[in-house]
Each structure stands twice: as C-alpha cells, then as structure tokens.
Scaffold this motif. Sequence first.
Motif, PDB file in Angstrom:
ATOM      1  N   THR A 130       1.082  -7.076  -4.855  1.00 54.14           N
ATOM      2  CA  THR A 130       0.170  -6.414  -3.916  1.00 54.14           C
ATOM      3  C   THR A 130      -1.122  -6.013  -4.619  1.00 54.14           C
ATOM      4  N   LEU A 131      -0.989  -5.427  -5.804  1.00 52.10           N
ATOM      5  CA  LEU A 131      -2.177  -5.019  -6.561  1.00 52.10           C
ATOM      6  C   LEU A 131      -3.045  -6.237  -6.903  1.00 52.10           C
ATOM      7  N   VAL A 186      -5.072  -7.072  -3.794  1.00 50.59           N
ATOM      8  CA  VAL A 186      -6.085  -6.041  -3.584  1.00 50.59           C
ATOM      9  C   VAL A 186      -7.204  -6.182  -4.616  1.00 50.59           C
ATOM     10  N   LEU A 207      -6.468  -7.755   2.930  1.00 51.14           N
ATOM     11  CA  LEU A 207      -6.072  -6.438   2.422  1.00 51.14           C
ATOM     12  C   LEU A 207      -5.034  -5.777   3.324  1.00 51.14           C
ATOM     13  N   LEU A 235      -1.286  -5.083   1.956  1.00 53.85           N
ATOM     14  CA  LEU A 235      -0.780  -3.699   1.916  1.00 53.85           C
ATOM     15  C   LEU A 235       0.435  -3.534   2.821  1.00 53.85           C
ATOM     16  N   ARG A 236       0.435  -4.216   3.945  1.00 56.34           N
ATOM     17  CA  ARG A 236       1.589  -4.131   4.846  1.00 56.34           C
ATOM     18  C   ARG A 236       2.816  -4.767   4.199  1.00 56.34           C
ATOM     19  N   GLY A 277       3.248  -5.551   0.998  1.00 50.06           N
ATOM     20  CA  GLY A 277       3.563  -4.865  -0.255  1.00 50.06           C
ATOM     21  C   GLY A 277       4.276  -3.546  -0.047  1.00 50.06           C
ATOM     22  N   SER A 278       3.835  -2.775   0.938  1.00 49.22           N
ATOM     23  CA  SER A 278       4.497  -1.487   1.182  1.00 49.22           C
ATOM     24  C   SER A 278       5.936  -1.706   1.634  1.00 49.22           C
TER      25      SER A 278
END
Length: 171
Positions: free
Chosen positions: A62-63, A66, A92, A96-97, A99-100
């Motif tokens: 995820t990072l 980003v 993004l 983020l979705r 990855g979270s």
Amino acid sequence: SGAAWPGGAAFASAIMSMGALAESMGPFSWLALIGGNFALQWAGFGVAVALQTERFYDMFGTLGFVACTSYAVLSGGAWDNLRARVAAAMVLVWALRLGSFLVYRISRDGGVDKRFAEIRINPVRFFVAWTLQALWILTTALPVYAVAAEGKPSDLAPEDLALVALWGVFF
C-alpha cells in the motif's frame, strides 16, 4: 510508552532516498520512481526477514502505491492536469481501501498470512515475493504514473468521465 514501529526507519529512509534521487534527476525521474519503489519494498523485506514475519507485506505494498503515485503527481507537474489528478486519486483511494482491508485481515489473523507459511522461512523466496510486489506496484499503476509525469495541462474528456463512472460502479 509504546514501542516504535520497526519498519518506520526503513520507510523513512526509502522515502528520503526517493527524494534525493528526484532532486538529482530533475523534476520527474523514472529512475527515482522505480528505484524508490524497489528501495521501499526491499527495506520492508529487510525488516520482515529480520523479524521472520509477513505482517508488513501488504502495508508496504500500500505504501508503495501511495509513494509512487504521490511522487509522480508532485514531481511530474500534474497540478494543471485534471486527468492525472483524477487518475491518481482513483489509485490512491483503491490502494488505501485494499491496503486497509489487507492490514486489518492480517492483524485479525494474529499477524500470520498463510500464503507465506513456506515462503517466509526461505529468505530467497521471501525476497522474490517482495520484488514481485515492487513490480506489481509499477505495472499496475504505470498508466497513471505516465499521465502524471507528462506535465501537460489536460481536462477530462467525455471518455474519461465514462471510465470514472465505470470505476465508481465497480469500486
């Protein structure tokens, strides 16, 4: 007091390396984007192999999305390019979705991901998994990085609006 996150220093180092590369290469550099992404993933591998855990794998993925997307937009002059900003925002939000969810899942499962049961114990195979993640980050969002790196002003065309709507439906 809480313990510091072990990957924090590695992540900061990778981001600083990306920034240093960017400064030495000019406003946008494919070398900085690609090198920074691999540096970030390999830093994550270093932490993970030392701790014998896959807990950070999806978080570093995820990072990576980003960092690469942000770098492309910020250094590529995409501020006047609405198409690039919208595409970057979509990447993004998606990263983020996903990855979270993945970070939540591995936390819920006690920090163990069964996909890595046999990979994590073999440093070479574990390294290959982290390297493939770096390639996945680059190839998946490559069109967005390219549009952001263009640095040309651009509005959204009708087909862009249709694709954004399609993305919204299936998101």
